[in-house]
Design a protein around this motif. Structure first.
Motif, PDB file in Angstrom:
ATOM      1  N   VAL A 173       0.850  -1.189   0.000  1.00  0.00           N
ATOM      2  CA  VAL A 173       0.000   0.000   0.000  1.00  0.00           C
ATOM      3  C   VAL A 173       0.888   1.243   0.000  1.00  0.00           C
ATOM      4  N   CYS A 174       0.657   2.130  -0.976  1.00  0.00           N
ATOM      5  CA  CYS A 174       1.405   3.375  -1.104  1.00  0.00           C
ATOM      6  C   CYS A 174       0.483   4.543  -0.764  1.00  0.00           C
ATOM      7  N   VAL A 175       1.027   5.562  -0.127  1.00  0.00           N
ATOM      8  CA  VAL A 175       0.181   6.571   0.491  1.00  0.00           C
ATOM      9  C   VAL A 175       0.659   7.990   0.201  1.00  0.00           C
ATOM     10  N   HIS A 176      -0.295   8.840  -0.179  1.00  0.00           N
ATOM     11  CA  HIS A 176      -0.092  10.290  -0.149  1.00  0.00           C
ATOM     12  C   HIS A 176      -0.554  10.741   1.227  1.00  0.00           C
ATOM     13  N   ALA A 177       0.388  11.113   2.070  1.00  0.00           N
ATOM     14  CA  ALA A 177       0.100  11.366   3.491  1.00  0.00           C
ATOM     15  C   ALA A 177       0.116  12.862   3.796  1.00  0.00           C
ATOM     16  N   GLU A 178      -1.060  13.457   3.870  1.00  0.00           N
ATOM     17  CA  GLU A 178      -1.234  14.823   4.354  1.00  0.00           C
ATOM     18  C   GLU A 178      -2.585  14.894   5.055  1.00  0.00           C
ATOM     19  N   ASN A 179      -2.670  15.724   6.096  1.00  0.00           N
ATOM     20  CA  ASN A 179      -3.910  15.864   6.864  1.00  0.00           C
ATOM     21  C   ASN A 179      -4.888  16.754   6.111  1.00  0.00           C
ATOM     22  N   HIS A 180      -5.929  16.158   5.560  1.00  0.00           N
ATOM     23  CA  HIS A 180      -6.868  16.870   4.696  1.00  0.00           C
ATOM     24  C   HIS A 180      -7.611  17.982   5.429  1.00  0.00           C
ATOM     25  N   ASP A 181      -8.126  17.689   6.598  1.00  0.00           N
ATOM     26  CA  ASP A 181      -8.928  18.689   7.307  1.00  0.00           C
ATOM     27  C   ASP A 181      -8.100  19.909   7.681  1.00  0.00           C
ATOM     28  N   ALA A 182      -6.858  19.688   8.074  1.00  0.00           N
ATOM     29  CA  ALA A 182      -5.991  20.821   8.404  1.00  0.00           C
ATOM     30  C   ALA A 182      -5.719  21.670   7.170  1.00  0.00           C
ATOM     31  N   ILE A 183      -5.497  21.018   6.034  1.00  0.00           N
ATOM     32  CA  ILE A 183      -5.255  21.746   4.785  1.00  0.00           C
ATOM     33  C   ILE A 183      -6.480  22.570   4.394  1.00  0.00           C
ATOM     34  N   MET A 184      -7.645  21.959   4.489  1.00  0.00           N
ATOM     35  CA  MET A 184      -8.874  22.669   4.120  1.00  0.00           C
ATOM     36  C   MET A 184      -9.136  23.847   5.063  1.00  0.00           C
ATOM     37  N   PHE A 200       4.740   8.044   0.014  1.00  0.00           N
ATOM     38  CA  PHE A 200       5.167   8.732  -1.195  1.00  0.00           C
ATOM     39  C   PHE A 200       5.684  10.140  -0.896  1.00  0.00           C
ATOM     40  N   HIS A 201       6.498  10.639  -1.796  1.00  0.00           N
ATOM     41  CA  HIS A 201       7.004  12.023  -1.882  1.00  0.00           C
ATOM     42  C   HIS A 201       7.198  12.715  -0.528  1.00  0.00           C
ATOM     43  N   VAL A 202       8.106  12.186   0.267  1.00  0.00           N
ATOM     44  CA  VAL A 202       8.437  12.808   1.560  1.00  0.00           C
ATOM     45  C   VAL A 202       9.233  14.087   1.287  1.00  0.00           C
ATOM     46  N   THR A 203       8.836  15.183   1.946  1.00  0.00           N
ATOM     47  CA  THR A 203       9.446  16.481   1.650  1.00  0.00           C
ATOM     48  C   THR A 203      10.221  17.087   2.806  1.00  0.00           C
ATOM     49  N   CYS A 204      10.102  16.508   4.004  1.00  0.00           N
ATOM     50  CA  CYS A 204      10.640  17.213   5.168  1.00  0.00           C
ATOM     51  C   CYS A 204      11.203  16.240   6.195  1.00  0.00           C
ATOM     52  N   VAL A 221       8.047  -0.157   6.785  1.00  0.00           N
ATOM     53  CA  VAL A 221       7.628   1.148   6.303  1.00  0.00           C
ATOM     54  C   VAL A 221       8.721   1.657   5.387  1.00  0.00           C
ATOM     55  N   PHE A 222       8.381   1.848   4.134  1.00  0.00           N
ATOM     56  CA  PHE A 222       9.328   2.315   3.122  1.00  0.00           C
ATOM     57  C   PHE A 222       8.950   3.734   2.723  1.00  0.00           C
ATOM     58  N   ALA A 223       9.863   4.424   2.071  1.00  0.00           N
ATOM     59  CA  ALA A 223       9.572   5.814   1.724  1.00  0.00           C
ATOM     60  C   ALA A 223      10.428   6.271   0.556  1.00  0.00           C
ATOM     61  N   GLU A 224       9.904   7.288  -0.135  1.00  0.00           N
ATOM     62  CA  GLU A 224      10.595   7.885  -1.271  1.00  0.00           C
ATOM     63  C   GLU A 224      10.550   9.403  -1.153  1.00  0.00           C
ATOM     64  N   THR A 225      11.407  10.049  -1.926  1.00  0.00           N
ATOM     65  CA  THR A 225      11.307  11.480  -2.154  1.00  0.00           C
ATOM     66  C   THR A 225      11.502  11.715  -3.649  1.00  0.00           C
ATOM     67  N   CYS A 226      11.550  12.986  -4.062  1.00  0.00           N
ATOM     68  CA  CYS A 226      11.545  13.334  -5.481  1.00  0.00           C
ATOM     69  C   CYS A 226      12.549  14.451  -5.754  1.00  0.00           C
ATOM     70  N   PRO A 227      13.053  14.567  -6.988  1.00  0.00           N
ATOM     71  CA  PRO A 227      14.040  15.605  -7.300  1.00  0.00           C
ATOM     72  C   PRO A 227      13.563  17.020  -7.014  1.00  0.00           C
ATOM     73  N   GLN A 228      12.262  17.288  -7.204  1.00  0.00           N
ATOM     74  CA  GLN A 228      11.781  18.651  -6.974  1.00  0.00           C
ATOM     75  C   GLN A 228      12.012  19.104  -5.541  1.00  0.00           C
ATOM     76  N   TYR A 229      12.041  18.167  -4.613  1.00  0.00           N
ATOM     77  CA  TYR A 229      12.252  18.545  -3.213  1.00  0.00           C
ATOM     78  C   TYR A 229      13.727  18.706  -2.868  1.00  0.00           C
ATOM     79  N   PHE A 230      14.608  18.368  -3.813  1.00  0.00           N
ATOM     80  CA  PHE A 230      16.034  18.652  -3.668  1.00  0.00           C
ATOM     81  C   PHE A 230      16.406  20.030  -4.217  1.00  0.00           C
ATOM     82  N   VAL A 231      15.653  20.514  -5.207  1.00  0.00           N
ATOM     83  CA  VAL A 231      16.114  21.716  -5.926  1.00  0.00           C
ATOM     84  C   VAL A 231      15.107  22.874  -5.952  1.00  0.00           C
ATOM     85  N   LEU A 232      13.845  22.620  -5.649  1.00  0.00           N
ATOM     86  CA  LEU A 232      12.857  23.695  -5.586  1.00  0.00           C
ATOM     87  C   LEU A 232      12.564  24.026  -4.126  1.00  0.00           C
TER      88      LEU A 232
END
Length: 485
Positions: free
Chosen positions: A181-192, A239-243, A260-271
């Motif tokens: 199972v792969c997950v986009h992990a962000e708290n929806h209610d807090a974002i809204m 997915f896409h850990v940024t911090c 528990v496995f995890a990835e990040t992306c190039p955009q979080y290295f340079v943007l």
């Protein structure tokens, strides 16, 4: 008569485990020999003075994906996989999405049809946003059995998100049928909540995208997802850990022995969040989720990559055109940040950026570069040893890498169908000189030789890497419904 169909001659072979000077012999699309002074090939690629590495495995990319949040994907499978191959990637895993209120089978079948134009091999994650009885009881087990061994779920986005109870249902069916199972992990209610407050205050520019999604919403959701997975003894990937905050939660879970496995992306290295602080047309080019963070967070991510906490680096290629009325600005030219399509293109630039920022700048060894761009993803998603290694018996998916080539990334040299790159003007050292997909040269010295339809679907059998640990936090097994002895 030639002994091999293809010989990659005179290069330095780099795998995740070792480096050796060797020729690579290929026959019938597979590596059949590694050694010095191999016999002649019907075709030969001169790799003298260059690195010979496994083709990239990009396990997180959105290709020709029907949108449920607004905006039309800019790429077809042909254009996206062509650009991937020109950037050194030879296998992709993308997303077959479910639409809310609709079953899975028809949508996945339609996505298979779209994928028939792929130039390189591919597999799918099944996106679940409505885990009803028919989906978890019938559709999903059948699709997993057919080789779709990974599931994607979202903890945010109104049209995609699943709540904690639904997450547990998905984890249960994954555990019963051996899927990751792969997950986009962000708290929806807090974002809204933050989004509504920002818009009410008149703060609607792209800059404020990062304000509505601070690191804590990622950290909290990551912790919560890990806890739910631990309750069910189910392996997951974040997915896409940024911090660093989210990565630290993952590290703690791994230290407890959790899968528990995890990835990040190039955009979080340079943007960074500063890239969003522009007028809407420019700021939208960098708008993705989770949002880019700070330079300090970039360095923190590298620490977690080096330690192995973040095991692979993917593109999260999510292409929307700036100039297309159905693209980034599907909701109109004056749309607030909350209604601009999320995502940046990056299939072709993934490996060059990671090589430059990692190897050239001394943050990664060559072997680690191969691990995070190819081998680790192949292992995690059940494609190894067929993919992710240059070894006898493996598919001849190879990138010949010019480690000295300096390139200025610009829209006019890329092969994607998106009308911009967020990396415009960035200079990198290291670029693929040739890409070989299952023994066929698809990119060499600036010439694209990709063939639409050459790619094959990669059905994945059960594999040990993602087997549950066999331990629950209580004596009760919630999947079997029994008390363990």
């Amino acid at each position: 008569m030639s002994e091999y169909d293809l010989v990659v001659r005179g290069g330095t072979v780099v795998n995740a485990s070792d480096i050796v000077k060797a020729d690579v012999g290929v026959k019938d699309g597979r590596v059949v020999a590694l050694g010095e002074k191999l016999g002649a090939g019907a075709q030969e690629v001169d790799a003298s003075g260059r690195l010979v590495m496994p083709g990239g495995v990009d396990s997180h990319c959105h290709i020709d994906q029907p949108s449920s949040t607004g905006g039309r994907n800019a790429e077809t499978f042909e254009s996206a996989t062509r650009s991937a191959a020109c950037g050194g990637t030879t296998s992709v895993i993308c997303f077959a999405p479910q639409q809310k209120g609709v079953g899975l089978a028809d949508g996945v079948a339609a996505y298979h049809e779209r994928a028939k134009s792929a130039c390189i091999d591919y597999s799918f994650h099944i996106v679940i946003n409505d885990p009803n009885d028919a989906v978890v009881g019938e559709d999903l087990p059948k699709l997993i059995g057919e080789g779709h061994r990974s599931i994607k779920l979202f903890m945010t986005y109104a049209s995609n998100r699943v709540d904690d109870g639904q997450i547990l249902r998905i984890l249960e069916v994954a555990r019963r049928n051996q899927a990751l199972v792969c997950v986009h992990a962000e708290n929806h209610d807090a974002i809204m909540f933050m989004t509504e407050k920002l818009l009410a205050a008149g703060l609607n520019g792209t800059k404020y995208h990062s304000w509505c999604k601070p690191a804590l919403v990622e950290r909290e959701a990551t912790y919560r997802m890990i806890a739910l997975a631990e309750l069910m003894d189910q392996p997951i990937q974040i997915f896409h850990v940024t911090c660093g905050e989210a990565a630290e939660e993952i590290r703690r879970a791994q230290q407890r022995g959790l899968k528990v496995f995890a990835e990040t992306c190039p955009q979080y290295f340079v943007l960074t969040e500063k890239d969003l602080d522009r007028d809407a047309r420019e700021g939208a080019k960098y708008l993705c989720s989770p949002a880019p963070r700070t330079e300090a967070e970039q360095e923190a991510l590298w620490d977690y990559v080096r330690s192995g906490t973040l095991g692979n680096v993917t593109s999260d290629h999510a292409p929307y055109n700036i100039g297309d009325p159905d693209g980034k600005f599907w909701a109109g030219d004056n749309a607030p940040f909350s209604s601009i399509a999320n995502g940046v293109p990056g299939l072709e630039t993934r490996m060059p950026i990671v090589f430059h920022e990692g190897v050239v700048k001394g943050r990664l060894s060559l072997q680690d570069f191969v691990a995070v761009t190819s081998t680790n993803a192949a292992k995690l998603f059940g494609l190894h040893p067929q993919k992710g290694a240059i070894a006898v018996g493996a598919d001849a998916d190879i990138v010949v890498w010019d480690a000295e080539k300096k390139t200025t990334i610009s829209q006019d040299i890329l092969h994607h169908a998106t009308d911009y790159t967020p990396y415009e003007g960035m200079e990198v050292t290291g670029w693929p000189a040739a890409t070989i997909a299952r023994g066929s040269v698809v990119w060499q010295d600036g010439k694209d030789m990709c063939e639409a339809g050459y790619g094959r679907f990669l059905a994945r059998e059960p594999y040990d890497y993602i087997k549950p640990n066999g331990a629950f936090p209580t004596p009760f097994d919630p999947v079997a419904g029994t008390v363990m002895e």
